[in-house]
Design a protein around this motif. Structure first.
Motif, PDB file in Angstrom:
ATOM      1  N   UNK A 240     -77.475  20.885   8.654  1.00 49.87           N
ATOM      2  CA  UNK A 240     -78.313  21.311   7.535  1.00 49.87           C
ATOM      3  C   UNK A 240     -79.147  22.528   7.937  1.00 49.87           C
ATOM      4  N   UNK A 276     -88.950  23.452   0.581  1.00 51.43           N
ATOM      5  CA  UNK A 276     -89.123  22.775   1.865  1.00 51.43           C
ATOM      6  C   UNK A 276     -89.010  21.266   1.688  1.00 51.43           C
ATOM      7  N   UNK A 279     -85.421  20.275   1.096  1.00 50.92           N
ATOM      8  CA  UNK A 279     -84.633  20.182   2.331  1.00 50.92           C
ATOM      9  C   UNK A 279     -84.991  18.909   3.081  1.00 50.92           C
ATOM     10  N   UNK A 280     -86.290  18.550   3.074  1.00 54.69           N
ATOM     11  CA  UNK A 280     -86.705  17.343   3.779  1.00 54.69           C
ATOM     12  C   UNK A 280     -86.032  16.117   3.165  1.00 54.69           C
ATOM     13  N   UNK A 283     -82.325  16.134   4.047  1.00 51.72           N
ATOM     14  CA  UNK A 283     -82.100  15.715   5.433  1.00 51.72           C
ATOM     15  C   UNK A 283     -82.287  14.216   5.568  1.00 51.72           C
ATOM     16  N   UNK A 284     -83.345  13.701   4.954  1.00 57.28           N
ATOM     17  CA  UNK A 284     -83.617  12.271   5.065  1.00 57.28           C
ATOM     18  C   UNK A 284     -82.486  11.458   4.458  1.00 57.28           C
ATOM     19  N   UNK A 287     -79.315  11.631   6.763  1.00 55.35           N
ATOM     20  CA  UNK A 287     -79.454  10.797   7.962  1.00 55.35           C
ATOM     21  C   UNK A 287     -79.414   9.320   7.584  1.00 55.35           C
TER      22      UNK A 287
ATOM     23  N   UNK B 125     -89.664  10.452  11.320  1.00 63.40           N
ATOM     24  CA  UNK B 125     -89.116  11.026  10.095  1.00 63.40           C
ATOM     25  C   UNK B 125     -89.258  12.545  10.117  1.00 63.40           C
ATOM     26  N   UNK B 129     -86.558  16.320  10.356  1.00 64.69           N
ATOM     27  CA  UNK B 129     -86.481  17.275   9.249  1.00 64.69           C
ATOM     28  C   UNK B 129     -86.209  18.683   9.755  1.00 64.69           C
ATOM     29  N   UNK B 130     -85.649  19.538   8.900  1.00 66.25           N
ATOM     30  CA  UNK B 130     -85.452  20.946   9.296  1.00 66.25           C
ATOM     31  C   UNK B 130     -86.777  21.700   9.240  1.00 66.25           C
TER      32      UNK B 130
END
Lengths: 305, 281
Positions: A240, A276, A279-280, A283-284, A287, B125, B129-130
């Motif tokens: 990512x 932002x 994206x978080x 990503x979460x 995963x 967490x 994250x990126x």
């Protein structure tokens, strides 16, 4: 379960600090706006206030606090502004609209997933080669480990531009960067996993007169699964990041990375923060999906807890 | 064509040599273990040179290693200035601040079980994250110079470090802590003499992960705005000018800086945690 209360408490404290931080960060603009609207502020004149600290100004002008949480282009947007923007750009816009975060998120996600698939596939193939050939192990493995200490992301702009000049555009260049970033964690984890059965187990299979292929399919491969999933979780997060950074150098037209970049060009801070957070969340979710697949697979294999 | 052909022949010869070395009687000596990857790396490099020359690959797609080396040697002052700006000022200072901040935070939350249970899930967490995405915000707040790059690095290394140190501080057994208690050790004595040393393998794991993150953060943050010096700046502008030999020279610098940084941390680790099973030889 017993962590729920502490986690909620910590999140609440973070939100409170965030709201408080908005006061000194945004007070200069708030006072300038108020003065233009004819409200008396302490001290008068923007030049006068420029070198004052934000905290002091916030304390002397409690009447302007509300405005620090409601500006168009704040230095630090308040949490509810970011949430409102997120809601506005995901649920309220058509998904095909260029202002929809779902649209941009999908662009980034597709590059991430394609790259992740390529990187993981090649990583597994290379790992299989490494455990079966001593020469390959000794030649490639030190380089694979050393390459993890190198900031590979630095070559992202070059890959994009070079591929662009040979006529490859769109999804593939970003996917290549993603693939490259997820490749090495998978190789290293998979080699470890394929080697994880102990000598006794290999000896047992030898007494059964098992061929190399049978040993691989019945012992090495199942033993490597927990290691593979651990690397996959690292790999997808890296993918990512790769896709987002890959969107920066082309002037960034589409994708979450592009939202970050255009936001920073035009000072649209709320847009940056919402990208932002998108994206978080992405990503979460990625995963968590892999973690879920891991739990299910390990349970079926009798390794789950 | 002869160049490409000789590249293939060289590949076959080097591979044959490596197979012989790896399966030969000397395979377990340290010299062979070093020699085999070196032969492999050199072969790749020479093949790259031969194929680029043989097929006349244009400079804007892939420069030959010899050209990159020449560019590297010519632009040493520029590369050094970029290295100082990005690595020493941006990455190293941010790394030091971020790791120190994580250390202090870990010690502070160590005494409260409530805080630890609350912060650990949040920390792990955030660590996944990126975080490079915060770069545009931090560049906006702290300006174009190295301070904003250091800030990005601080944010990037803080959470992996925090999670690792906190996990490390949990590493001692109840028995060991009881032993400290029977000696009437205070909290700080117990921390200093038992729990901190026991946490060191975890701390160094975090330090090693962060060393890579620090360099990535400093370089990527420069893509969002920088003064006219710095590795990320040089990479993005040289790509724009299609001066790919300069880009590759910059990547060589990044690779050397990254692996030396990691190597130094690993050396300190060997010196500090000499007692740990993974360090025994």
């Amino acid at each position: 379960m017993r962590s729920v209360v502490p986690v909620l408490a910590v999140v609440a404290v973070i939100l409170a600090i965030w709201y408080l931080a908005c006061l000194p960060m945004n007070i200069h603009t708030a006072l300038t706006n108020a003065e233009r609207a004819g409200v008396a502020v302490q001290p008068e004149g923007a030049a006068e206030r420029r070198d004052r600290s934000g905290i002091g100004l916030a304390l002397t002008n409690p009447g302007q606090w509300a405005d620090t949480w409601a500006q168009d282009k704040p230095r630090l947007p308040a949490p509810h502004q970011v949430l409102a923007e997120l809601w506005d750009t995901t649920a309220m816009k058509k998904v095909t609209s260029k202002r929809s975060l779902v649209f941009h998120g999908w662009i980034t996600l597709s590059a991430t997933l394609l790259g992740f698939a390529i990187g993981t596939g090649m990583g597994i193939v290379l790992a299989i080669g490494i455990v079966h050939s001593r020469a390959m192990d000794m030649s490639v493995m030190p380089w694979a480990i050393a390459s993890q200490t190198i900031p590979i992301l630095a070559i992202a702009p070059m890959i994009i531009v070079v591929l662009n000049s040979v006529g490859v555009q769109g999804l593939l260049p970003k996917a290549i960067i993603s693939a490259y970033l997820s490749f090495f964690p998978v190789v290293v984890g998979m080699v470890k996993g394929l080697r994880s059965p102990d000598a006794m187990q290999f000896d047992l299979l030898r007494t059964y007169n098992a061929s190399r292929g049978q040993t691989f399919a019945k012992l090495r491969l199942p033993a490597s699964v927990p290691y593979l999933f651990a690397s996959l979780k690292v790999g997808i997060a890296a993918s990512l990041v790769g896709a987002i950074v890959g969107e920066l150098p082309t002037g960034a037209v589409r994708g979450l990375g592009a939202r970050l970049l255009t936001g920073s060009y035009y000072g649209q801070t709320i847009q940056i923060w919402s990208a932002l957070f998108a994206t978080a969340v992405l990503a979460a979710v990625l995963v968590a999906l892999i973690a879920g697949a891991e739990r299910m697979t390990l349970k079926r294999m009798g390794l789950g807890r | 064509m002869t160049l490409v052909l000789s590249a293939l022949i060289l590949w076959a010869a080097a591979w044959w040599l490596n197979v012989r070395l790896a399966n030969g009687p000397t395979a377990h000596t340290p010299a062979t273990k070093l020699l085999v990857p070196v032969i492999f790396g050199l072969t790749l490099l020479i093949m790259w040179e031969l194929i680029v020359r043989g097929l006349n690959v244009p400079l804007v797609i892939l420069p030959a290693p010899s050209l990159i080396a020449a560019r590297f040697a010519q632009s040493l002052p520029i590369l050094w200035a970029d290295f100082v700006q990005t690595f020493v000022k941006g990455a190293l200072s941010g790394y030091a601040i971020g790791c120190a901040a994580a250390f202090v935070t870990a010690i502070l939350i160590d005494r409260s079980d409530f805080l630890r249970r609350g912060l650990m899930p949040v920390g792990s967490f955030v660590a996944a994250l990126p975080i490079v995405g915060t770069a545009p915000i931090l560049v906006m707040w702290y300006g174009f110079d190295w301070q904003s790059k250091a800030a990005v690095v601080v944010v990037m290394v803080f959470f992996p470090m925090l999670v690792n140190i906190t996990a490390g501080l949990q590493e001692t057994t109840q028995m060991q802590r009881d032993q400290m208690q029977t000696w009437a050790a205070t909290y700080w004595q117990g921390l200093w003499k038992l729990r901190l040393p026991a946490a060191m393998p975890f701390v160094f794991n975090g330090l090693k992960i962060s060393s890579t993150l620090a360099l990535i953060g400093a370089i990527v943050a420069e893509f969002f705005g920088s003064p006219i010096v710095g590795m990320g700046f040089r990479i993005s502008t040289s790509v724009g000018q299609l001066a790919l030999d300069m880009v590759w020279a910059e990547i060589v610098v990044a690779a050397i800086a990254g692996s030396v940084f990691y190597g130094v941390v690993a050396l300190i680790e060997r010196w500090v945690t000499f007692w740990h099973p993974s360090q025994r030889r």
